[in-house]
Design a protein around this motif. Structure first.
Motif, PDB file in Angstrom:
ATOM      1  N   ASN A 172       0.579  -1.239   0.112  1.00 56.11           N
ATOM      2  CA  ASN A 172      -0.291   0.087  -0.002  1.00 56.11           C
ATOM      3  C   ASN A 172       0.815   0.590   0.124  1.00 56.11           C
ATOM      4  O   ASN A 172       1.716   1.292   0.817  1.00 56.11           O
ATOM      5  N   VAL A 173       0.559   1.699  -1.334  1.00 50.74           N
ATOM      6  CA  VAL A 173       1.473   3.756  -0.681  1.00 50.74           C
ATOM      7  C   VAL A 173       1.095   4.377  -1.538  1.00 50.74           C
ATOM      8  O   VAL A 173      -0.281   3.917  -2.209  1.00 50.74           O
ATOM      9  N   ASP A 226      10.726   0.666  -1.444  1.00 51.22           N
ATOM     10  CA  ASP A 226      10.873  -0.185  -1.163  1.00 51.22           C
ATOM     11  C   ASP A 226       9.248  -1.273  -1.885  1.00 51.22           C
ATOM     12  O   ASP A 226       9.329  -2.629  -2.126  1.00 51.22           O
ATOM     13  N   LEU A 227       9.454  -0.146  -3.210  1.00 48.58           N
ATOM     14  CA  LEU A 227       8.614  -0.940  -4.379  1.00 48.58           C
ATOM     15  C   LEU A 227       9.245  -2.399  -5.245  1.00 48.58           C
ATOM     16  O   LEU A 227       8.414  -2.764  -5.129  1.00 48.58           O
ATOM     17  N   ASN A 254       3.136  -5.961  -5.411  1.00 45.64           N
ATOM     18  CA  ASN A 254       3.295  -4.250  -4.978  1.00 45.64           C
ATOM     19  C   ASN A 254       2.940  -3.020  -6.624  1.00 45.64           C
ATOM     20  O   ASN A 254       3.214  -3.807  -7.267  1.00 45.64           O
ATOM     21  N   PRO A 255       2.231  -1.843  -6.120  1.00 43.57           N
ATOM     22  CA  PRO A 255       2.510  -1.342  -6.820  1.00 43.57           C
ATOM     23  C   PRO A 255       4.190  -0.802  -7.648  1.00 43.57           C
ATOM     24  O   PRO A 255       4.522  -0.391  -6.882  1.00 43.57           O
ATOM     25  N   ASN A 256       3.952  -0.205  -8.249  1.00 46.63           N
ATOM     26  CA  ASN A 256       4.968  -0.076  -9.050  1.00 46.63           C
ATOM     27  C   ASN A 256       4.344   1.433 -10.535  1.00 46.63           C
ATOM     28  O   ASN A 256       3.668   0.959 -10.719  1.00 46.63           O
ATOM     29  N   VAL A 296       0.564   3.193 -13.944  1.00 51.20           N
ATOM     30  CA  VAL A 296       0.922   2.238 -12.000  1.00 51.20           C
ATOM     31  C   VAL A 296      -0.097   0.767 -13.255  1.00 51.20           C
ATOM     32  O   VAL A 296      -0.835   1.362 -13.349  1.00 51.20           O
ATOM     33  N   VAL A 297       1.206   0.212 -11.855  1.00 49.81           N
ATOM     34  CA  VAL A 297       0.906  -1.057 -12.251  1.00 49.81           C
ATOM     35  C   VAL A 297       1.174  -2.472 -11.166  1.00 49.81           C
ATOM     36  O   VAL A 297       1.541  -1.535 -10.312  1.00 49.81           O
ATOM     37  N   VAL A 298       0.465  -2.942 -11.045  1.00 48.42           N
ATOM     38  CA  VAL A 298       0.471  -4.228  -9.907  1.00 48.42           C
ATOM     39  C   VAL A 298       1.730  -5.188 -10.462  1.00 48.42           C
ATOM     40  O   VAL A 298       1.463  -5.589 -11.551  1.00 48.42           O
ATOM     41  N   THR A 299       2.672  -5.391  -9.611  1.00 43.76           N
ATOM     42  CA  THR A 299       3.957  -6.315 -10.178  1.00 43.76           C
ATOM     43  C   THR A 299       4.304  -6.819  -8.613  1.00 43.76           C
ATOM     44  O   THR A 299       3.851  -7.406  -7.889  1.00 43.76           O
TER      45      THR A 299
END
Length: 330
Positions: free
Chosen positions: A50-51, A84-85, A97-99, A237-240
């Motif tokens: 969560n960011v 820390d992504l 994680n999102p990035n 923004v993507v989820v990785t």
């Protein structure tokens, strides 16, 4: 088709970023096989970073609405810092994680074994016509077009980022030389004062700061968002996850993508709920959340969009010409 950009090398910032990524690469090389996701009460637990990214509120809204639970997933939110992504994935602190799209491409280009699970947003304008950032100048400034930025000083909140590359890119697209723009780092909170004090000639400002500055009447937005104009429909923004986790847990990843599709669709049609999620999860003040724009939401990521980002990064010296990012998409 993207307009070719000139090559702009930002040695100090990119070298620092590369150092971090090389350290992460060493960590990744010593990593172990990802353990299967744990199940609880018939649900599969996914530890999700969560960011604070305005558009990422669409995912958190989906969690609040029970969309992930209905798809068989128990989402355990873990607070993550921007630093820390990637590291949070490699250390096993989180499963996904999102990035940002550019951050993910840069990490993959350094050999870090990441995979994109799904998307959240693009760099295009959102439902209210805003992207969440805009280039501001003082009212009455002679700067009216991208070409006018050549030879000027522009403030961005982070160097060696989509913000810097967007500013340089729009100047190139206008037929100028983006390398002749002095881009300096200025916090969003200091951009208005930096403009009025003539320390910078223009500022690429994120919301709610941009919208609030425009309301004063002291500033203008003559040319919109340079980031949108350069990066366009590419993923913002993507989820990785690590490639290991994604390959080990294909059913979990498929469920997550389905829940992501539904969450983004819900957020897109419920902007008030989207902004309420920003207040709840990010602590955005309720009296300014209406001034926070966000870009177009999109849950699917294709290889072409990532390739477009890679091209821009290579033009700016942020990605080696031989870097292979083909393993990012499933």
């Amino acid at each position: 088709m993207m307009t070719p950009l000139r090559r702009h090398v930002r040695t100090r910032s990119i070298a620092a970023t590369a150092g971090v990524l090389l350290a992460l690469t060493a960590t990744a090389c010593g990593g172990t096989q990802a353990a299967p996701a744990a199940s609880e009460n018939g649900l599969t637990t996914v530890r999700l970073g969560n960011v604070q990214l305005s558009d990422y509120a669409a995912v958190l809204l989906g969690v609040d609405q029970g969309i992930f639970e209905r798809n068989g997933l128990n989402i355990e939110l873990v607070d993550i810092t921007p630093a820390d992504l990637v590291g949070g994935l490699l250390s096993g602190q989180v499963d996904m994680n999102p990035n940002t799209g550019p951050g993910t491409v840069m990490a993959a280009g350094k050999g870090i074994p990441l995979a994109v699970v799904g998307g959240v947003s693009t760099f295009e304008a959102g439902p209210d016509g805003r992207t969440g950032s805009t280039l501001l100048v003082e009212a009455g400034s002679p700067i009216r077009t991208a070409a006018d930025l050549e030879g000027k000083t522009v403030g961005v909140n982070l160097l060696a980022s989509a913000s810097e590359y967007g500013v340089r890119g729009v100047v190139d697209q206008a037929g100028g030389d983006g390398s002749d723009v002095s881009v300096i780092e200025v916090p969003f909170s200091a951009m208005g004062e930096s403009l009025t004090a003539n320390r910078i000639d223009a500022a690429l400002v994120g919301d709610p700061y941009a919208s609030l500055l425009l309301k004063t009447g002291q500033f203008e937005a003559p040319m919109g968002d340079p980031i949108e104009q350069v990066f366009g429909p590419a993923p913002r923004v993507v989820v990785t996850g690590t490639r290991d986790y994604v390959e080990t847990n294909p059913e979990v990843v498929d469920k997550f993508q389905t829940a992501l599709d539904e969450s983004v669709e819900y957020a897109d049609s419920h902007p008030d709920d989207m902004r309420a999620a920003m207040v709840e999860h990010f602590g955005t003040p309720a009296d300014t959340v209406g001034d926070t724009g966000y870009p177009a939401l999109e849950s699917r990521v294709d290889a072409a969009g990532l390739d477009d980002i890679a091209t821009i990064l290579r033009e700016n010296g942020a990605l080696d010409s031989s870097a292979d990012i083909s393993g990012l998409t499933r």
